[in-house]
Motif scaffolding. Structure first.
Motif, mmCIF file in Angstrom:
data_model
loop_
_atom_site.group_PDB
_atom_site.id
_atom_site.type_symbol
_atom_site.label_atom_id
_atom_site.label_comp_id
_atom_site.label_asym_id
_atom_site.label_seq_id
_atom_site.Cartn_x
_atom_site.Cartn_y
_atom_site.Cartn_z
ATOM 1 N N GLU A 27 0.997 -1.011 -0.131
ATOM 2 C CA GLU A 27 -0.435 0.024 -0.386
ATOM 3 C C GLU A 27 0.805 1.190 -0.130
ATOM 4 O OE1 GLU A 27 -0.632 -2.564 1.677
ATOM 5 O OE2 GLU A 27 -2.136 -3.267 0.878
ATOM 6 N N GLU A 28 2.203 1.305 0.925
ATOM 7 C CA GLU A 28 2.984 1.868 0.835
ATOM 8 C C GLU A 28 3.474 2.887 -0.586
ATOM 9 O OE1 GLU A 28 5.405 1.806 4.218
ATOM 10 O OE2 GLU A 28 4.545 2.752 5.751
ATOM 11 N N ILE A 29 3.535 1.069 -1.191
ATOM 12 C CA ILE A 29 5.038 1.776 -2.486
ATOM 13 C C ILE A 29 3.654 2.587 -3.592
ATOM 14 C CG2 ILE A 29 5.425 0.360 -4.044
ATOM 15 C CD1 ILE A 29 6.321 -1.618 -1.916
ATOM 16 N N ILE A 30 2.840 0.733 -3.590
ATOM 17 C CA ILE A 30 1.541 2.204 -5.225
ATOM 18 C C ILE A 30 1.895 3.574 -4.058
ATOM 19 C CG2 ILE A 30 -0.472 2.147 -5.502
ATOM 20 C CD1 ILE A 30 -0.726 -0.817 -4.608
ATOM 21 N N GLU A 31 0.945 4.075 -2.581
ATOM 22 C CA GLU A 31 1.042 5.748 -2.735
ATOM 23 C C GLU A 31 2.383 6.453 -3.152
ATOM 24 O OE1 GLU A 31 0.641 8.110 0.935
ATOM 25 O OE2 GLU A 31 -0.496 5.739 1.614
ATOM 26 N N GLY A 32 3.205 5.994 -2.781
ATOM 27 C CA GLY A 32 5.173 6.424 -3.354
ATOM 28 C C GLY A 32 5.172 6.322 -4.533
ATOM 29 N N ILE A 33 4.669 5.742 -5.970
ATOM 30 C CA ILE A 33 4.295 5.130 -7.130
ATOM 31 C C ILE A 33 3.651 6.421 -7.202
ATOM 32 C CG2 ILE A 33 3.897 4.201 -9.133
ATOM 33 C CD1 ILE A 33 4.382 1.358 -7.567
ATOM 34 N N ILE A 34 2.740 6.705 -7.278
ATOM 35 C CA ILE A 34 1.797 7.654 -7.588
ATOM 36 C C ILE A 34 2.328 8.778 -7.343
ATOM 37 C CG2 ILE A 34 -0.038 8.301 -7.656
ATOM 38 C CD1 ILE A 34 -2.097 5.668 -6.692
ATOM 39 N N TYR A 35 2.675 8.885 -6.096
ATOM 40 C CA TYR A 35 3.220 10.408 -6.671
ATOM 41 C C TYR A 35 4.140 11.025 -7.079
ATOM 42 C CZ TYR A 35 5.598 14.171 -3.233
ATOM 43 O OH TYR A 35 6.357 15.376 -2.649
ATOM 44 N N LEU A 36 5.085 9.352 -7.368
ATOM 45 C CA LEU A 36 6.056 10.204 -8.201
ATOM 46 C C LEU A 36 6.062 10.374 -9.032
ATOM 47 C CD1 LEU A 36 8.653 6.952 -6.578
ATOM 48 C CD2 LEU A 36 9.423 9.530 -6.698
ATOM 49 N N VAL A 37 5.120 9.518 -10.006
ATOM 50 C CA VAL A 37 4.964 9.803 -11.295
ATOM 51 C C VAL A 37 3.466 11.292 -11.226
ATOM 52 C CG1 VAL A 37 3.648 8.563 -13.206
ATOM 53 C CG2 VAL A 37 4.906 7.251 -12.140
ATOM 54 N N SER A 38 3.154 11.420 -10.812
ATOM 55 C CA SER A 38 2.066 12.199 -10.281
ATOM 56 C C SER A 38 2.863 13.720 -10.478
ATOM 57 C CB SER A 38 0.785 12.203 -10.146
ATOM 58 O OG SER A 38 1.215 11.787 -8.611
ATOM 59 N N LYS A 39 3.875 13.546 -9.816
ATOM 60 C CA LYS A 39 4.374 15.499 -9.248
ATOM 61 C C LYS A 39 5.618 15.587 -8.949
ATOM 62 C CE LYS A 39 -0.475 15.812 -6.400
ATOM 63 N NZ LYS A 39 -0.772 15.532 -5.800
ATOM 64 N N LYS A 40 6.171 14.427 -8.295
ATOM 65 C CA LYS A 40 7.321 15.262 -8.250
ATOM 66 C C LYS A 40 8.295 14.443 -8.849
ATOM 67 C CE LYS A 40 11.249 15.174 -4.712
ATOM 68 N NZ LYS A 40 11.381 15.904 -4.060
ATOM 69 N N LEU A 41 8.668 13.276 -10.040
ATOM 70 C CA LEU A 41 9.045 13.635 -10.810
ATOM 71 C C LEU A 41 9.242 14.111 -12.554
ATOM 72 C CD1 LEU A 41 9.753 9.121 -10.779
ATOM 73 C CD2 LEU A 41 11.404 11.260 -10.353
ATOM 74 N N PRO A 42 8.559 14.644 -12.738
ATOM 75 C CA PRO A 42 7.973 14.872 -13.945
ATOM 76 C C PRO A 42 8.966 16.519 -14.118
ATOM 77 C CG PRO A 42 5.547 14.308 -13.745
ATOM 78 C CD PRO A 42 6.410 13.740 -12.186
ATOM 79 N N PRO A 43 8.577 17.389 -13.332
ATOM 80 C CA PRO A 43 9.048 18.658 -13.140
ATOM 81 C C PRO A 43 10.901 18.044 -12.881
ATOM 82 C CG PRO A 43 7.765 18.870 -11.060
ATOM 83 C CD PRO A 43 7.848 17.662 -11.942
ATOM 84 N N TYR A 44 11.495 17.349 -12.190
ATOM 85 C CA TYR A 44 12.779 16.602 -12.424
ATOM 86 C C TYR A 44 13.404 16.411 -13.201
ATOM 87 C CZ TYR A 44 16.830 15.179 -9.698
ATOM 88 O OH TYR A 44 18.430 14.636 -9.865
ATOM 89 N N VAL A 45 12.969 15.777 -14.325
ATOM 90 C CA VAL A 45 13.473 14.922 -14.810
ATOM 91 C C VAL A 45 13.202 16.044 -16.689
ATOM 92 C CG1 VAL A 45 13.902 12.958 -14.356
ATOM 93 C CG2 VAL A 45 11.236 13.514 -16.011
ATOM 94 N N LYS A 46 11.568 16.649 -16.238
ATOM 95 C CA LYS A 46 11.383 17.917 -17.797
ATOM 96 C C LYS A 46 10.554 17.074 -17.773
ATOM 97 C CE LYS A 46 15.360 21.367 -17.593
ATOM 98 N NZ LYS A 46 15.537 21.294 -15.747
ATOM 99 N N ALA A 47 9.446 15.703 -18.042
ATOM 100 C CA ALA A 47 8.967 15.579 -18.803
ATOM 101 C C ALA A 47 7.474 15.407 -18.707
ATOM 102 C CB ALA A 47 9.347 13.567 -18.784
ATOM 103 N N THR A 48 6.688 14.188 -19.436
ATOM 104 C CA THR A 48 5.189 14.271 -18.909
ATOM 105 C C THR A 48 4.776 12.671 -17.782
ATOM 106 O OG1 THR A 48 4.308 13.768 -20.420
ATOM 107 C CG2 THR A 48 4.549 15.823 -20.716
#
Length: 725
Positions: free
Chosen positions: A495-516
């Motif tokens: 459950e914690e992993i799924i929550e983390g994945i959603i946060y990473l993909v939707s919010k954290k990583l896009p601006p970091y790697v300049k991608a959608t």
């Protein structure tokens, strides 16, 4: 009521099974899982049926006159006394006969579909069976339904076996055992094998069929006599091959030998040209890279292997410039669209998928060595032994992904005198399809090969590259989060992993790697389970592309497809049509063929026509009807195996638990090397370290290496393959 309805016409009554649910936009609906049809039996329903245009030549006005004349006896008249239709104004004797024939054909198909429903066969497959056999299908079902596995696309052994059991056919039937043997071999192909050792095969087939091994061996002998199965002795091992795959391996070995011609170019001359290219291009090769370029220049078959950061791309660029400077024609290719796109960008020249280079089409072919596609159709290529590729050099990247079927087709289209340069990473996972081509070529030691091992300074700055090589060497990973491109998040439960994945993909990583968010790929080892592809896709779809009033969607076997969804083609379909807009060209290009691993987005859905328009990453657009939707799957998360040949700005890998055979070093290495800018592993640190230490791989039974060694010589007579009858 929602679902896919085939063979349903106006005026018919259906009985459906399924469940009610509340749709977020449309309210209460009924999702149909299965249904049965009842023929119209009242004057009103008969009129509605005939008025729908289902019988060619009957329109609404004529339908009304027919029903007014014959009432509830209409269907009996049309089926048994069609000549009496002349009694209706506007119907001649000829037309009455045509209506009778059309009605009989419709009735025959409807009767067959209703009959086949008793055996659990759906309408789409039922229509296909009826078109193959017509009224003979009743005899086929009662005597030998197993013949359908070879004559009707879409009927496998398990389907035929269920039909046979309901039809009362004995478990020890010769037909059943023969069909089961071929099915068992097809299952081994799905596992990547080209053959099975006889002892292992007999055990598997007997267990599958719940019969004695002696019964299997008796029918196996018959199939060997008919040359549908090949039995070969190799040392002390007896190998059981599907006949076409044995021939594919044998002919691949022969074609490779014939292509391996030595070029009359001295090493000094080649090195002089290479240095000129280095100077003019501001490139610098190391000794191994120069050796690779010289090897490709001087030999008809050449292999180059190496991991990330070892300079494969730079070597290909120099090699390409050399060939072009000599006025030679060169074709670049890779197994998947994404891999071909990467190759184009790095080489500065168009690269195509192997399928496109060979001019794939959906036409059926009769070549005994051809292999069926995943969708049941045969691969047909415009480029083959009779119409070979018109080029001097073919360079293929990502060779670890090429299976024996595609390799056979590729070699068939290359004529003697054409160079074949194969580039790959032997530590990647093997091909999804049968065979282990790259490893077999390396193990045979029959061809000139250079393995690049030096990691260049620029690559050393990437923890993605350094950690990938650390995995290969079994020295462990740096998981201290002091990196700029490699991160580890420790999470104890799914459950914690799924929550983390959603946060990473939707919010954290896009601006970091300049991608959608759509460009960031979740890679997971498994399909099933809480952290498997199916479960993660459902969660990610809800987070990244939720249902809304203006967004159309459609049900399919795996859930819901919605406009804006990220999808993947999950099997080769050589008949799937597509169109593509080419910049600067007013005309749209069209063609056929969509392939396993192609990624795209659902751009529109037509719920009334039950069709979905998909735009793939390379700009091709294709419309999927109800029959093709099973070829699609959501792709917010995909298996690491499916990611081969692709590169993404960022990769997120959930690693918590999994079967030991799957959670191994090669899988982890492949997942890490899919990322260009950032890798994030989320899960258990112990699991990651266990994967680094786990060098076990599922064994693949392939014979290409042995066949090459025999052709190259040096094999003792007692080690050669000998055929048994």
């Amino acid at each position: 009521m929602t679902g896919f309805f085939h063979m349903v016409d106006g005026g018919e009554r259906i009985q459906a099974e399924g469940e009610f649910f509340n749709h977020s936009s449309y309210g209460r609906q009924f999702r149909m899982n299965s249904y049965q049809i009842s023929e119209p039996d009242s004057k009103d329903s008969i009129l509605k049926y005939l008025s729908s245009g289902v019988i060619k030549g009957i329109r609404a006005g004529l339908a009304e006159r027919i029903v007014k004349k014959f009432g509830e006896d209409t269907f009996r008249i049309m089926g048994e006394e069609p000549e009496r239709l002349q009694e209706v104004k506007g119907i001649s004797l000829k037309k009455a006969g045509e209506i009778g024939e059309e009605f009989a054909a419709k009735a025959g198909m409807r009767r067959a579909i209703l009959f086949l429903q008793k055996y659990g066969i759906g309408n789409v497959l039922g229509v296909r069976i009826y078109k193959c056999y017509g009224e003979r299908l009743y005899t086929v079902i009662s005597e030998n339904p197993y013949r359908m596995t070879e004559e009707v696309r879409g009927v496998g052994f398990r389907t035929a076996d269920e039909i046979a059991q309901k039809a009362g056919i004995e478990r020890h039937s010769d037909y059943r055992i023969r069909s089961g043997i071929l099915y068992c071999l097809s299952l081994s192909l799905n596992d990547g094998n080209v053959y099975l050792p006889e002892e292992e095969f007999l055990g598997k087939a007997a267990a599958l069929l719940t019969v004695e091994e002696a019964d299997v061996k008796s029918q196996l002998d018959n199939l060997c006599m008919e040359r549908r199965v090949i039995r070969k002795q190799k040392g002390e091992e007896i190998r059981i091959y599907p006949a076409n795959f044995y021939r594919m391996e044998s002919q691949c070995a022969r074609m490779l030998r014939d292509l391996d011609l030595e070029e009359n170019v001295s090493e000094e001359e080649a090195l002089s040209d290479i240095r000129q290219i280095e100077l003019s291009s501001d490139l610098s090769l190391d000794e191994a890279q120069r050796e690779a370029v010289v090897g490709a220049i001087r030999h008809g078959i050449f292999l180059m292997t190496g991991g990330p950061g070892t300079g494969k791309t730079t070597t290909i660029r120099v090699l390409l410039q050399y060939f072009l400077s000599k006025g030679m024609d060169v074709m670049l290719s890779a197994p998947t669209g994404r891999a071909a796109k990467r190759m184009s960008e790095s080489a500065g020249m168009e690269a195509r998928t192997i399928h496109r280079m060979l001019e794939v089409s959906g036409e059926a072919i009769d070549d005994e060595n051809s292999a069926e596609s995943d969708s049941g159709g045969s691969m047909a290529f415009g480029r083959n032994s009779e119409n070979p590729l018109e080029t001097d050099v073919v360079i293929v990247d990502e060779m670890s992904m090429v299976d024996i079927r595609l390799f056979y087709s590729l070699l068939s289209a290359i004529q003697a005198g054409t160079k074949l340069v194969m580039v790959g990473d032997s530590h990647q996972l093997p091909s999804v399809g049968p065979g282990s081509v790259l490893k077999d070529l390396i193990q045979s030691a029959c061809f000139h090969m250079v393995s690049l091992k030096k990691i260049f300074r620029q690559a050393e700055e990437s923890d993605i590259v350094m950690n990938a090589h650390a995995v290969l060497q079994g020295t462990g990973l740096r998981l201290d989060n002091k990196s700029r491109d490699f991160f580890f998040l420790n999470r104890a439960n799914a459950e914690e992993i799924i929550e983390g994945i959603i946060y990473l993909v939707s919010k954290k990583l896009p601006p970091y790697v300049k991608a959608t968010p759509y460009e960031i790929q979740v890679l997971t080892p498994m399909r099933k389970g809480t952290l498997g592809v199916d479960s993660l896709n459902e969660k990610l779809q809800a987070a990244l592309n939720p249902s809304s009033k203006g967004k159309r969607e459609i049900s399919f076997k795996k859930g819901i497809l919605r406009e804006g969804d990220k999808i993947m083609q999950i099997r080769n379909n050589y008949r799937q049509e597509w169109e593509q807009t080419v910049p600067g060209d007013p005309l749209r290009v069209s063609g056929t063929g969509v392939f396993n691993g192609d990624l795209g987005v659902v751009v529109s859905i037509n719920p009334e026509g039950a069709s979905v328009r998909v735009q793939f990453d390379d700009g091709r657009e294709s419309i999927y009807g109800t029959g093709e939707l099973s070829d699609l799957d959501l792709a917010y998360a995909i298996t690491i195996h499916k990611s081969q040949g692709s590169e993404y700005p960022a990769v997120v890998m959930p690693l918590l638990t999994g079967p030991e055979l799957l959670m191994n070093r090669n899988l982890l290495y492949t997942g890490i090397t899919r990322a260009k800018k950032c890798v994030t592993i989320i899960g258990s640190r112990n699991t990651v370290y266990q994967m680094v230490g786990n060098t076990t791989e599922q064994k693949r039974y392939t014979g290409l290496s042995d066949k090459l060694k025999e052709l190259c010589g040096g094999i003792m007579p007692e080690d050669r393959e000998t055929e048994e009858y």
